[in-house]
Scaffold this motif. Structure first.
Motif, PDB file in Angstrom:
ATOM      1  N   VAL A  74      28.353  -9.135   3.640  1.00  0.00           N
ATOM      2  CA  VAL A  74      29.384  -9.029   2.627  1.00  0.00           C
ATOM      3  C   VAL A  74      30.705  -9.023   3.504  1.00  0.00           C
ATOM      4  O   VAL A  74      31.164  -8.277   4.396  1.00  0.00           O
ATOM      5  CB  VAL A  74      29.286  -7.437   2.064  1.00  0.00           C
ATOM      6  CG1 VAL A  74      30.149  -7.334   1.179  1.00  0.00           C
ATOM      7  CG2 VAL A  74      27.782  -7.294   1.570  1.00  0.00           C
ATOM      8  N   GLY A  75      31.620 -10.044   3.009  1.00  0.00           N
ATOM      9  CA  GLY A  75      32.803 -10.240   3.374  1.00  0.00           C
ATOM     10  C   GLY A  75      33.860 -10.033   2.160  1.00  0.00           C
ATOM     11  O   GLY A  75      33.563  -9.473   1.129  1.00  0.00           O
ATOM     12  N   THR A  76      35.011 -10.376   2.370  1.00  0.00           N
ATOM     13  CA  THR A  76      36.058 -10.161   1.167  1.00  0.00           C
ATOM     14  C   THR A  76      36.667 -11.495   0.816  1.00  0.00           C
ATOM     15  O   THR A  76      37.092 -12.209   1.806  1.00  0.00           O
ATOM     16  CB  THR A  76      37.348  -9.205   1.965  1.00  0.00           C
ATOM     17  OG1 THR A  76      36.572  -8.280   2.201  1.00  0.00           O
ATOM     18  CG2 THR A  76      38.113  -8.672   0.467  1.00  0.00           C
ATOM     19  N   PRO A  77      36.569 -12.090  -0.438  1.00  0.00           N
ATOM     20  CA  PRO A  77      36.941 -13.159  -0.823  1.00  0.00           C
ATOM     21  C   PRO A  77      38.533 -13.216  -0.769  1.00  0.00           C
ATOM     22  O   PRO A  77      39.060 -12.265  -1.239  1.00  0.00           O
ATOM     23  CB  PRO A  77      36.845 -13.349  -2.206  1.00  0.00           C
ATOM     24  CG  PRO A  77      35.492 -12.337  -2.149  1.00  0.00           C
ATOM     25  CD  PRO A  77      35.758 -11.379  -1.478  1.00  0.00           C
ATOM     26  N   GLY A  78      39.002 -14.365  -0.178  1.00  0.00           N
ATOM     27  CA  GLY A  78      40.428 -14.478   0.111  1.00  0.00           C
ATOM     28  C   GLY A  78      41.237 -14.449  -1.273  1.00  0.00           C
ATOM     29  O   GLY A  78      42.322 -14.147  -1.220  1.00  0.00           O
ATOM     30  N   GLU A  79      40.606 -14.874  -2.093  1.00  0.00           N
ATOM     31  CA  GLU A  79      41.266 -15.099  -3.388  1.00  0.00           C
ATOM     32  C   GLU A  79      41.970 -13.735  -3.915  1.00  0.00           C
ATOM     33  O   GLU A  79      42.958 -13.648  -4.857  1.00  0.00           O
ATOM     34  CB  GLU A  79      40.486 -15.484  -4.572  1.00  0.00           C
ATOM     35  CG  GLU A  79      41.174 -16.202  -5.829  1.00  0.00           C
ATOM     36  CD  GLU A  79      40.938 -15.314  -6.998  1.00  0.00           C
ATOM     37  OE1 GLU A  79      41.293 -15.395  -7.817  1.00  0.00           O
ATOM     38  OE2 GLU A  79      40.086 -14.111  -6.648  1.00  0.00           O
TER      39      GLU A  79
END
Ligand code: PLP
Length: 396
Positions: free
Chosen positions: A355-360
């Motif tokens: 799980v990461g963080t979407p740049g948008e």
């Protein structure tokens, strides 16, 4: 009664809500699966021993009439202000104690500091950005100029002489991109701000992660900054104070606008709006700056750095574009094969349980990029990096 109608202009923040919803749904469908959480912006290591010892001592002080402390000075304990000024001096930045204000953390200050600027200001925010900058200014009713950053400038935008603003946010090392502004870039922004009579709000929450000698830790390492900048700093990521809460803000005495001293205005603001940070927390914070404390927090930061190295090694081997990681606890990578940032989020979750963080979520120009945090456990980060390499080798 009419409330502050600017609240109606706030955009719903779907980023962390959506991440939570998607991971929850995945876990419901795959019970017992372990997720590798590389999205967190919170630290995972505890407070260091030097801080814990001082916190215990301070609690004990509060138990006895002779050592008990009641209200603390609103702008901070003078000895902590002096200690912080001495910390800056090690890097050649001379501050007087009364230019340092002890705070409960950077978030509080980033919002409250807008009290200094009056109404209907124009604010320049470089994106992708820490979401609180935008929201605090929407609430204040300010006009926001979004300056998009991108790969072409390494996510470090330079000033445009044709654009004018009252307030400029600079975050270095940056959340979410992990990019840093070098001396030359900061000098360009300081010169621009002085020329335009603008004010820089410099967010130095991640300064302790800088490892390259030539990268400034403070805007006050730059000539001319004392007439155009305020620096906001935090012990949250430096020393694991996210749940303990302490930070500091530097407002130079040369910051005069319309004949008014912003330093004096902030004294007035603090004495009106706060009764200071608690004695116990300030005593604990003082230990961060001791020789022992500095060594211990660096040991922890090195653990996070090693996490970053696992991920960077993989991206280097795969030839994927990224920035950050070296001087920051965040790595900002380009999504492979032109994937969108939510598409890549879903792909990593379903294929390798990472799980990461979407740049948008940090602004429109973050679309197509993805943020990894290095604050997770070393075991999980190493395994996530291993899985990422195997997966991406299949599709590149
Ligand atoms: N500034 C930036 C860039 C951050 O990333 C954060 C927290 O993640 C903060 C400020 C807030 O820090 P604090 O915990 O001191 O409120």
């Amino acid at each position: 009664m009419i409330p502050n109608i600017n609240y109606g202009n706030l955009k719903e923040s779907y980023l962390f809500y959506n991440i939570a919803q998607k991971t929850k749904a995945y876990l419901e469908a795959h019970p017992g699966t372990h997720l590798y959480r590389m999205g967190i912006g919170d630290v995972s290591l505890p407070l260091c021993d030097a801080v814990i010892q001082k916190l215990h001592e301070a609690v004990e002080d509060q138990a006895h009439k002779t050592t008990f402390h009641g209200y603390m000075p609103e702008c901070g304990d003078p000895s902590l202000r002096k200690t912080i000024a001495a910390y800056y001096q090690k890097r050649g930045v001379i501050l007087s104690e009364d230019e340092v204000f002890v705070s409960s953390g950077a978030s509080d200050e980033l919002g409250d500091i807008l009290d200094l600027f009056g109404k209907e200001k124009t604010v320049l925010i470089m994106e992708p950005a820490y979401p609180a900058y935008v929201d605090a200014n929407v609430i204040a009713g300010n006009t926001i100029i979004h300056i998009p950053a991108g790969e072409e400038n390494g996510f470090v935008p330079m000033p445009d002489p044709d654009v004018s603003a009252d307030i400029i946010y600079i975050c270095s090392p940056n959340n979410p991109t992990g990019a840093v502004f070098d001396r030359e870039a900061l000098q360009a922004w300081v010169d621009y701000a002085n020329k335009k009579d603008a004010l820089i709000l410099f967010d130095a929450a991640y300064e302790a992660f800088i490892e390259e000698e030539e990268i400034p830790h403070s805007i006050f390492e730059i000539q001319g900054a004392r007439t155009c900048a305020i620096e906001i700093c935090s012990l949250s990521k430096t020393a694991g104070f996210t749940g303990t809460r302490c930070g500091y803000t530097v407002i130079p005495k040369e910051l005069i606008r319309a004949g008014m001293s912003l330093n004096q205005m902030w004294v007035r603001n603090r004495t009106t709006k706060t009764n200071g940070v608690s004695y116990i927390i300030q005593k604990g914070a003082s230990a961060v700056f001791s020789e022992e404390g500095q060594k211990q927090i660096q040991d922890y930061i090195q653990i996070y750095k090693k996490n970053g190295a696992y991920l960077m090694e993989v991206l280097n081997r795969l030839g994927i574009w990224y920035c950050g990681g070296k001087n920051a606890p965040y790595i900002w990578m380009k999504c492979p094969n032109g994937m969108g940032s939510w598409e890549f989020f879903d792909y990593l979750l379903s294929e390798i349980q990472v799980v990461g963080t979407p740049g948008e979520g940090f602004g429109a120009c973050g679309e197509g990029y993805f943020r990894f945090s290095t604050f997770g456990s070393p075991e999980d980060t190493k395994e996530a990096a291993r899985r990422l390499e195997i997966l991406l080798r299949k599709i590149l």
